[in-house]
Write a protein that holds these residues in place. Structure first.
Motif, PDB file in Angstrom:
ATOM      1  N   LYS A  58     -28.781 -37.486 -16.016  1.00 51.79           N
ATOM      2  CA  LYS A  58     -28.712 -36.231 -16.753  1.00 51.79           C
ATOM      3  C   LYS A  58     -27.464 -35.438 -16.366  1.00 51.79           C
ATOM      4  O   LYS A  58     -27.082 -35.387 -15.190  1.00 51.79           O
ATOM      5  CB  LYS A  58     -29.974 -35.405 -16.479  1.00 51.79           C
ATOM      6  N   ARG A 102     -25.045 -28.558 -17.588  1.00 48.76           N
ATOM      7  CA  ARG A 102     -23.840 -27.815 -17.979  1.00 48.76           C
ATOM      8  C   ARG A 102     -24.134 -26.330 -18.097  1.00 48.76           C
ATOM      9  O   ARG A 102     -25.247 -25.929 -18.468  1.00 48.76           O
ATOM     10  CB  ARG A 102     -23.322 -28.298 -19.346  1.00 48.76           C
ATOM     11  N   ASP A 137     -18.344 -32.346 -22.783  1.00 45.16           N
ATOM     12  CA  ASP A 137     -19.354 -32.741 -23.777  1.00 45.16           C
ATOM     13  C   ASP A 137     -20.593 -33.329 -23.120  1.00 45.16           C
ATOM     14  O   ASP A 137     -20.670 -33.448 -21.886  1.00 45.16           O
ATOM     15  CB  ASP A 137     -18.742 -33.670 -24.845  1.00 45.16           C
ATOM     16  N   GLU A 138     -21.574 -33.707 -23.958  1.00 45.92           N
ATOM     17  CA  GLU A 138     -22.869 -34.150 -23.415  1.00 45.92           C
ATOM     18  C   GLU A 138     -22.762 -35.482 -22.673  1.00 45.92           C
ATOM     19  O   GLU A 138     -23.668 -35.882 -21.975  1.00 45.92           O
ATOM     20  CB  GLU A 138     -23.929 -34.226 -24.523  1.00 45.92           C
TER      21      GLU A 138
END
Lengths: 424, 424
Positions: free
Chosen positions: A6, A9, A414-415
């Motif tokens: 995971k 952020r 970003d993810e």
């Protein structure tokens, strides 16, 4: 996604601040403890801001990394390390005290931080203040620390002194804090201007009481505007870190400033802001800027940040005030030649408009604020000085008092953990 | 010629002086009593001098008159009037005490004074110091007063403060003098540096103990040289008289300078001169110049005498000292942008020669001293700074420590009482 994959952020923006009572001199260079208190106006993030995303994940390869405006940075320096260490310690304490449901051990994950400024670094603006404020705020949000802005200001201070003031919006004081072995200049004087809750702890001089507090929010006096004249210069002269240490070590006038003048002015400036008294605010701002630069000139060897363009800008401000018959504009200069001119919105045409009349071709008037400035060609301005300003100023930045750091959902990572090149 | 037709004449030359501990601030503007003591080097009259003839005659139509460089001057101002009144009083006392043979009553005759400078007034050099020193010395000689230079310095001081220092050659101190109602800044500190013979009289603060004394004659340290960089500037900024009063009234750093720093530096500078210690002389000179200009910047509104060319000259001097590895040059600036660079004759090529290497086309190198300077192109000088100096300096004046006023027989007023246009 497995928990160890995971990516966490958090993103924030943080403002620039420009002091009206200047910070100059460290009584403790490691802890970044100042010789004297200071006071600043936080500027609007619509015009000047740093946007930072902090991310961490067990899946990130170490070590921690930081990218500013797309360029990887060396973060091994003691200042950045101090900030990250202190934030991790707070997170670790939170993790160890959480029960029964354990928090994920983010404090042990490598950090990946990305940051962009919406203004050119080369402009010589105090980008490190916004930068460290945003970094600390973003990591604190990532770690979900319950720390107040004042508590975070203590950490940001160790990254860059004036960064602590960028944790708040509006009008912000950075308290010198308690006495220590290396201190002494402002002994006792802080009592009249301090936050009040310092008490016995202050005596330790571990820096714990040297933090920023809000004198008044932006909404208390929302009409404060700032016109920044960005002076073209080959390069920065003496760095502020080196300069201030030289001043403390050699200027025989500096002790008078730190011990007597600044404590008195801090109290006067607080009162001026609370009373929305622009005349007092302006006089104190100009005097303190000149006083600070006087101690630079009194340094051995002398330090000059003001040049002929700066001096001409001072003259133009003086002439505007004379023409209007009262003080409607106040200049101040940090450790460089750029002029910051404070004024109230109601006097925008008299102040910004007088500069715009002659400087219309400089970059910066094409912003929303800039286009709105009504040109005023009526003031009696020394032509030679205005001509020097026109020739010596690359761009103007029109801004005003603004808010502190703002949490945003737009991430610069970003993810998948990849740094995206720039703001959308 | 009948006695009432006789024309009495006396002529003198007097030098310029450039302070190394600066005079700034009057504690009594009428008597021209300074806030702090000062110390200067008298410069050679071969390069810079005022030549003055004083004449008087019962046959001259009144009132008194003064012609400088061929132009009639208004002498109704209080400063010139004070000088002439004090000189007349001394002459009158002499006349009334002379017996049995009575002296001619010159004190009752109209005065006619003519004066020329051997340097351009526009150069912004301290011509008033040489001018008042020459005027006082010439009239005193005309009146055959038995006054010592120190006694005459008291009179010249009332014409122009720094003029009192031009009554002596070599290295000259102007003592602040005793305490008065308006004083206080240098209380007690004068004891360590004073002329010693002041005593109880000093308490009156009638100005009688604020006079110049010679620290050392030129012959004590004859190798002191000065290179003056005459900076082209549109006009003089704030006059020194107005500027110093504003500084005293508004600078919160000035009291520290006057009360603490100058008294200590006066003692240190005396010691440096007596020991012929150029390193100490140079450090004190540069520090005191910067300190003085720092108090100007701390004035409200700020006073700037240094411009970008001045700052560039400072940088060149710093670079020369760095390149040589020791302090061989010292800059100082009066109330204007001109740099005066002191150095010892043995280092002439290192100092003047480094400037000459790039500034060879400036006026002033074609003098006897200038031609003798060996060009030195070896020092590592910041090119941008040197380029600013080259562009901003009109002329150089090469000179050195010199003698005090000299009686001359060349008169600027002929035997018929007519002012001749210029020096032969």
């Amino acid at each position: 996604m497995a928990d160890d994959q995971k990516i966490y952020r958090a993103s924030t923006t943080a403002p620039v601040n420009i002091a009206v009572i200047k910070y100059w001199g460290k009584r403790d260079p490691t802890l970044n403890l100042p010789t004297n208190s200071s006071l600043s106006v936080t500027l609007s993030q619509a015009d000047l801001r740093t946007h930072t995303t902090a991310a961490c994940s067990a899946s990130f390869p170490g070590p921690d990394s930081l990218v500013i405006n797309g360029a990887p940075q060396d973060i091994s320096g003691p200042r950045t390390q101090a900030c990250l260490r202190l934030l991790r310690e707070q997170r670790a304490a939170l993790e160890s005290s959480s029960s029964p449901a354990p928090l994920p051990s983010l404090s042990s994950f490598p950090l990946r931080i990305a940051s962009v400024n919406n203004f050119p670094t080369a402009a010589g603006l105090a980008s490190s203040a916004a930068g460290f404020a945003a970094l600390v705020r973003a990591v604190a949000d990532l770690y979900q620390l319950p720390a107040s802005p004042a508590e975070l200001s203590r950490i940001a201070r160790q990254g860059s002194g004036s960064a602590c003031r960028s944790l708040f919006g509006g009008y912000v004081a950075w308290e010198r804090g308690g006495e220590g072995a290396a201190g002494g200049a402002e002994a006792g004087a802080g009592a009249g201007t301090g936050a009040g809750a310092e008490g016995a702890q202050a005596r330790a001089d571990d820096g714990s009481d040297s933090l920023a507090t809000q004198v008044a929010p932006a909404g208390h006096w929302p009409d404060m505007r700032a016109l920044i004249l960005v002076v073209s210069a080959d390069k920065k002269g003496v760095s502020s870190t080196a300069g201030m240490q030289a001043t403390v070590a050699t200027s025989e006038l500096f002790a008078t400033r730190a011990a007597t003048l600044v404590p008195r002015r801090m109290a006067q400036m607080r009162a001026a802001i609370l009373a929305r008294d622009f005349d007092a605010f302006a006089r104190l701002t100009m005097r303190d800027s000149n006083n600070f630069h006087a101690t630079c000139l009194d340094t051995e060897p002398p330090i000059f940040y003001l040049n002929d363009v700066s001096r001409a800008a001072i003259r133009v401000v003086e002439d505007i005030n004379k023409a209007v018959g009262r003080i409607v504009a106040a200049y101040t200069f940090d450790a460089g030649p750029n002029a910051v001119v404070y004024y109230l919105a109601e006097n925008e045409s008299l102040v910004a408009g007088t500069f715009k009349a002659d400087m219309g071709s400089a970059a910066g008037w094409d912003t929303e604020r800039g286009r709105a400035v009504q040109i005023n060609g009526g003031a009696a301005i020394d032509r030679k000085s205005m001509s020097l300003v026109v020739k010596g100023v690359d761009r103007v930045i029109l801004t005003g008092v603004g808010e502190g750091p703002i949490s945003v959902t737009e991430h610069l990572i970003d993810e998948n953990g990849k740094v995206v090149e720039s703001e959308t």
